[in-house]
Write an enzyme that holds these catalytic residues in place. Structure first.
Site, PDB file in Angstrom:
ATOM      1  CG  ASP A 263       6.351  -5.066  -3.134  1.00  0.00           C
ATOM      2  OD1 ASP A 263       6.425  -6.218  -3.581  1.00  0.00           O
ATOM      3  OD2 ASP A 263       6.304  -4.796  -1.928  1.00  0.00           O
TER       4      ASP A 263
ATOM      5  N   GLY B 213       0.790  -1.223   0.000  1.00  0.00           N
ATOM      6  CA  GLY B 213       0.000   0.000   0.000  1.00  0.00           C
ATOM      7  C   GLY B 213       0.817   1.265   0.000  1.00  0.00           C
ATOM      8  CB  SER B 214       3.891   2.317   1.810  1.00  0.00           C
ATOM      9  OG  SER B 214       3.390   2.229   3.119  1.00  0.00           O
ATOM     10  CB  SER B 215       5.416   0.920  -2.984  1.00  0.00           C
ATOM     11  OG  SER B 215       4.664  -0.253  -3.095  1.00  0.00           O
TER      12      SER B 215
END
Length: 368
Positions: free
Chosen positions: A182, A136-138
């Site tokens: 990712d 989710g962060s990336s």
């Protein structure tokens, strides 16, 4: 892999002059190493149902807008603050947006890419479940980078192979431990085979990334816990043991990398019984390297819930969610749904997001 023109991962806002909006999707690691740091291989794909979007508005001053939920700093009470931290953690997306701005600026400066003097306001939304191992962060960083590429009209000057490195560098700025897998999946979208060949990585700074047809995938399912509490310590001592030359870790990592290569052939030949075997073997090897304490009891329970009905299953990443294949079809899917309901897990069909890139021989700007 030549430069590509962005397609389905871009959303340009109509009717609002100068406003840019981009989406980046959650990702699933289907086969292979947990990241590129072992010079392995992996097959990953984008999840259409989970995404982060970033909106860029031209503005007089440069502003980063806190999200009303994920960056909350005003609370009704002390218990409200504590409950919010339990659900959302300490860190929202503002720091991610600031970090990619810095990394993007420095990359352009170092590579003599001139940026105009205009300012902007950045804001974001996301529906990617937290702590579910879906990157989710990336996704937030990737969507923001796409906005910056378009705002400054430099997309044609920053190769697609390089963009995952920029996203990773932004996260490294914040002390996030991660690899390229990712970020490659989110920059390229769709289904991607990645080969992080050591010679290629050391010479060029990136792997060999090959998009695949998403129609090669059989029906897949995603399992995750709505309120994860036991994520384990997924990185454990494996990385250090690999660096120290531990023969078991080195040979097992090589076997995991070979699984991705075999999986690519299985997908191309639509040999789904072999795919199921490879998915299970992939998880078993990871479990042997990391151990149950590192993987976490909840993560292991998700895998074993799928296996209890005869389905193939493995982590989507380092834990938090599980990707499942039911080779016996609808009757087995029903058993899976019942088992997940009993265990308290969410289960849903996987919808793969199409590739972000239409591969073309493109020497001019790919800005839409």
């Amino acid at each position: 892999m030549e430069e590509g023109r962005e397609g389905n991962c871009s959303i340009e806002m109509a009717g609002e002059e100068g406003v840019i909006k981009h989406k980046a999707y959650a990702r699933v690691g289907l086969l292979g190493n947990p990241s590129d740091v072992y010079y392995g291989r992996t097959i990953s794909f984008s999840l259409a149902d989970f995404w982060a979007s970033v909106r860029l508005n031209p503005s007089k001053d440069l502003r980063i807008v806190p999200h009303p939920i994920h960056d909350l700093v005003q609370f009704n009470s002390l218990s409200h603050l504590v409950n919010r931290l339990k659900a959302e953690g300490y860190y929202g997306g503002v720091r991610l947006l600031m970090a990619i701005c810095k990394v993007f600026h420095n990359y352009c400066k170092d590579n003599n890419i001139k940026l105009h003097e205009g300012n902007f306001t950045l804001s974001y939304e996301t529906n990617i479940p937290r702590q579910a191992g879906l990157s989710g962060s990336s996704a937030i960083v990737c969507a923001a980078l796409n906005c910056l590429l378009d705002f400054y009209d430099v997309r044609h000057l920053i190769k697609v192979e390089v963009r995952p490195n920029l996203i990773l560098n932004a996260e490294k700025e914040l002390g996030i431990v991660a690899g390229l897998q990712d970020r490659v999946a989110q920059v390229y979208g769709g289904l991607v085979f990645m080969d992080f060949n050591q010679k290629h990585m050391e010479e060029l700074g990136h792997g060999i990334y090959t998009p695949m047809d998403i129609d090669l995938l059989p029906p897949l399912y995603l399992i995750y816990a709505e309120n994860p509490s036991d994520s384990g310590k997924v990185h454990s001592t494996v990385r250090q043991r690999w660096l120290d030359g531990d023969k078991f870790i080195i040979s097992t990592m090589k076997e995991v990398a070979d699984i991705a290569l075999e999986g690519r052939t299985a997908l191309l030949e639509k040999d789904y019984s072999r795919l199921a075997m490879l998915m299970n073997r992939n998880f078993d090897l990871r479990r042997a390297m990391f151990g149950d304490d590192a993987l976490g009891a909840l993560n292991i329970e998700m895998v074993e819930t799928a296996r209890s009905v005869g389905a193939a299953s493995k982590f989507t990443g380092s834990g938090g969610a599980v990707v499942v294949f039911c080779p016996d079809g609808p009757s087995q899917v029903k058993l899976l749904e019942d088992a997940c309901e009993k265990a308290g897990f969410v289960v849903q069909p996987v919808n793969v997001a199409p590739s972000c890139l239409n591969v073309v021989n493109l020497k001019t700007s790919s800005h839409q």
